[in-house]
Enzyme design. Structure first.
Site, short mmCIF file in Angstrom:
data_model
loop_
_atom_site.label_atom_id
_atom_site.label_comp_id
_atom_site.label_asym_id
_atom_site.label_seq_id
_atom_site.Cartn_x
_atom_site.Cartn_y
_atom_site.Cartn_z
N ASP A 351 81.08 127.53 22.68
CA ASP A 351 80.98 126.07 22.83
C ASP A 351 81.87 125.45 24.09
O ASP A 351 82.53 126.28 24.61
CB ASP A 351 81.52 125.22 21.41
CG ASP A 351 81.37 123.66 21.61
OD1 ASP A 351 80.12 123.28 22.30
OD2 ASP A 351 81.71 122.95 20.69
N GLU A 354 80.37 124.42 29.40
CA GLU A 354 79.62 124.14 30.73
C GLU A 354 80.38 124.43 31.82
O GLU A 354 79.55 124.78 33.03
CB GLU A 354 79.36 122.38 30.69
CG GLU A 354 78.62 121.81 29.56
CD GLU A 354 79.16 122.38 28.19
OE1 GLU A 354 78.40 122.49 27.16
OE2 GLU A 354 80.39 122.22 27.99
N ASP A 432 75.46 117.39 20.98
CA ASP A 432 76.13 116.48 20.14
C ASP A 432 75.30 115.22 20.08
O ASP A 432 75.25 114.45 20.96
CB ASP A 432 77.51 116.20 20.58
CG ASP A 432 78.49 117.16 20.57
OD1 ASP A 432 77.92 118.33 19.92
OD2 ASP A 432 79.30 117.11 21.00
#
Length: 777
Positions: A351, A354, A432
């Protein structure tokens, strides 16, 4: 190389013209560059499985069906392709908005878009790829093969346009007869999905966060006590000691949170569960923390422009970040993963990759940070060059670490950030999302776009991550989510509980029915994943794949295909799944598992198809090759049907050495007798000794069935037309009654479980009678 230099226009500030082309990879695939110099100077491809495939011309005599034009201005290269009127655009990876992409503009820049809406232009992943479907059903795919920030502009009808820093090659796939031919060809370039372990196709339960091993065990026990199928429990960041990766919070706030992770996993395994754990890229900047000390010793951190390690704020506070563009760093990370797996870890979740940072406007690190990349992937470059592939490179390193830990097990990695080609290493989810009807509806097109961009293993956070679902929304979302390739419920720490039993008895029953459906379909889903792995075909695809020539199907967003299985879902609160459906022109037959409910999707099987079904189970580990096998059959207008079943150990790599069984079944109607038999098999496995249940759909859920032994020829006598009509009429009435009963039970939730007065009871009975009259009328 085709010579088009004379078609180029050059001024002091602008270069433009037709792009030069060379055939590469296979027939129908072409590489385009602005000039010979640009071709020779191009960065290595990070989307292709092997950059040399993109750089090596082949000998073919065909020319491209469409030749793009380019314009270079002030360091930006813009590429345009024009298509006939009536062309539809798809792809562009993980995106929001409508399924058909005309009118949309997307920017490939991996971003923590936790508040995304239909109009959001950048999400967590980058797929500079567009699939164009022409009016005649033919298709062509276009890949702008650049890792840099790229604008994909589809706002002008019948024209696609890519703009990114100069210069970059463009790869076209096609023109091919159908969209699926394009996706297969694309997979020859960017690779196919890793073969997932079979348990990963089950239901996954997650939350940010289950705060202790005691709570995790409670969740697992409740699933089994309530008979709700589930295979995996996930541990979010709070299992860690102060959010330090590769650690466990063994004593937090005077409570033992995860004192013995090995014991926890053993307990989960004993009850048929796997455990997946989070790993983020941000490593706490703290001397004495073994990961930081090891990384500093091995000089693995991304650097600032001045050559010192970059430090940014994430969950643990100040953090440094591994530079996965270097093979030595990937090896360092993989060995950390290998050691971590020894705690009993079954899968890993990457997670925040990015990468995402706190306390900065851009939400990520400066673009002038330095990656000291290996020469074969592009060498030393700024973060602006490698930003979009950082998540892919991390997922690859995690995948390789799991392989190091146990070569007899298939890794399972989930990644939030990705680049086109990441399906080789990890599954993904749509980030999300919100607990609302808009995001429920949007989840279908988002999953389909990922599949159309080479990533077949995806799904949303079922029920929505942010906010509180209602019982109606959660039940409807579980009904739909149980049909997606990746099936996981997940919610944030500030929300109410979002487990299947958290919204009352009716919602729990809907969730249980939905997941039992999924588990019965596991043999079919696993076969689709095998085909995706070996051939590059999608697992879930848009309905227009059934007939690419039919323009009326190209914008359907509340239904999708799982091979020949069509799933039609309701994504608005006032609409049930038995709605009128604009079905493809091919005939389809509806069916269910005696589980009709207005909150569950309607299921249809395409005529001419056979799909395999398994028995109802609580987790994948319960299944056995000797279990009864069911074949669901829908004959076509010629009285024929065919289908396939893939079987192996469900894990490991024995299937690559022939340790599997691939069975092709056929059914045929001749002289009022349907014969079901095996047409051919592949693999070294012997056929299990098991019973075979054949169910032949004849309309409105009605079916003929018989039992036999798998491998033997089986026959069903076709009843007379009058008897068939009677069976169909009876089934239709029974389904209406069952659906009405389910609907009337739903009406009871108006009173939220309060004791019904005599008047209320009479009202309920009256409403139930009216509903029965309505559905049977």
């Amino acid at each position: 190389m085709a010579n088009a230099e004379e078609g180029k226009v050059m001024t002091a500030d602008v270069t433009s013209g037709e792009m030069l082309y060379e055939p590469i990879l296979e027939e129908g695939v072409f590489r385009f560059d602005c000039s010979v110099g640009d071709r020779n100077a191009a960065f290595p491809s990070l989307s292709f499985t092997n950059s040399k495939l993109r750089d090596t011309p082949i000998m073919v005599h065909k020319v491209p069906s469409y030749i793009p034009t380019f314009q270079c201005l002030l360091g930006q290269q813009t590429v345009k392709l024009e298509f006939p009127v009536g062309t539809s655009f798809y792809g562009t990876g993980e995106v929001t908005g409508q399924l058909e992409r005309t009118g949309k503009r997307v920017f490939t820049w991996n971003s923590a878009a936790g508040d995304y809406r239909p109009e959001t232009t950048s999400l967590y992943q980058s797929h500079p790829w567009v699939l164009s479907v022409l009016p005649n059903g033919g298709a062509l795919g276009v890949l702008a093969d650049t890792t840099r920030r790229c604008e994909i502009d589809l706002r002008t009808e019948c024209r696609m346009q890519f703009t990114a820093p100069a210069s970059f090659p463009v790869i076209t796939f096609g023109l091919f007869p159908s969209p699926i031919d394009v996706l297969i060809s694309l997979s020859h370039a960017i690779g196919t999905i890793f073969m997932p372990p079979k348990w990963s196709l089950g239901y996954h339960q997650c939350r940010w966060s289950y705060m202790s091993d005691k709570r995790v065990k409670e969740i697992a026990t409740t699933f089994r006590e309530k008979g709700i199928p589930c295979d995996v429990i996930w541990m979010d960041i709070d299992y860690m000691d102060g959010f330090r990766c590769f650690t466990f919070d063994k004593a937090s706030s005077f409570l033992e949170q995860f004192p013995d992770p090995k014991s926890l996993v053993e307990d989960l395994h004993h009850n048929g569960f796997k455990a997946v754990w989070m790993l983020d890229p941000g490593i706490k900047h703290e001397e004495g923390y073994f990961v930081y000390d090891s990384g500093s010793k091995n000089d693995v951190w991304i650097q600032k422009a001045d050559g010192t390690p970059f430090v940014g704020e994430v969950w643990p506070g100040p953090c440094v970040f591994p530079d996965f563009t270097q093979s030595k760093v990937c090896s360092w990370w993989a060995n950390l993963v290998k050691d971590f797996i020894s705690n009993g870890v079954d899968g890993l979740w990457n997670d925040m990759n990015e990468p995402t940072l706190f306390k900065v406007v851009t939400k990520t690190m400066p673009e002038n940070n330095i990656h000291r990349g290996d020469d074969e992937i592009g060498g030393c470059q700024t973060h602006g060059h490698y930003h979009n592939v950082y998540g892919q490179l991390m997922a690859r390193s995690t995948f390789e670490g799991m392989n190091l830990a146990d070569k007899k097990k298939r890794p399972f990695v989930l990644t939030r950030a990705a680049f086109i080609g990441s399906q080789r290493y990890a599954a993904t989810w749509t980030g999300d999302n919100f607990s609302n009807w808009e995001h429920l509806h949007m989840s279908i097109s988002m999953v389909l776009q990922l599949g159309l961009s080479g990533q077949p293993f995806s799904g949303p956070d079922i029920g929505g991550f942010d906010g509180n679902a209602t019982p109606k929304l959660f039940g409807r979302w579980m009904g739909l989510g149980a049909m997606f390739p990746f099936c996981r419920g997940h919610s944030e720490d500030k929300s109410l509980d979002h487990e299947p039993w958290s919204f009352g008895e009716e919602c729990e029953e809907v969730c249980c029915l939905a997941l039992k459906r999924r588990y019965r379909l596991i043999p079919h889903l696993y076969t689709l994943f095998y085909m995706a792995h070996t051939k590059g075909t999608p697992v879930a695809s848009p309905v227009f794949f059934a007939d690419p020539k039919d323009p009326s199907l190209r914008t359907l967003e509340n239904c999708f295909l799982l091979g020949p299985l069509l799933v039609s879902a309701s994504t608005t609160p006032n609409q049930d799944s038995d709605m009128q459906l604009l079905l493809p022109k091919a005939l389809w037959l509806s069916f269910d598992f005696d589980d009709l409910h207005p909150d569950l999707p309607a299921l249809y099987l395409r005529r001419g198809s056979i799909i395999p079904l398994g028995p109802p189970i609580q987790h994948i580990g319960e299944s056995n090759p000797s279990d009864d096998l069911t074949l669901l059959i829908a004959l076509d207008e010629n009285g024929k049907a065919e289908g396939v079943l893939f079987e192996d150990d469900g894990d490991g790599y024995g299937f690559t050495e022939g340790e599997y069984l691939l069975t092709h079944y056929i059914a045929e109607l001749q002289s009022s007798v349907i014969t079901v038999r095996i047409s051919k098999t592949e693999g070294l496995w012997k056929r299990p000794n098991r019973r075979l249940h054949v169910q032949l759909l004849i309309g409105e859920g009605a079916m003929l069935d018989t039992w036999g032994i798998d491998g033997e020829i089986m026959q069903i006598a076709m009843p007379s037309d009058f008897e068939v009509s009677k069976l169909i009429t009876t089934s239709k009435e029974n389904r209406k009654t069952r659906l009405a009963m389910a609907t009337s039970v739903g009406v009871l939730t108006i009173f939220h479980g309060e004791p019904l007065s005599g008047v209320h009871q009479l009202t309920m009975l009256t409403m139930q009678g009216q509903l029965l009259d309505y559905f049977s009328g």
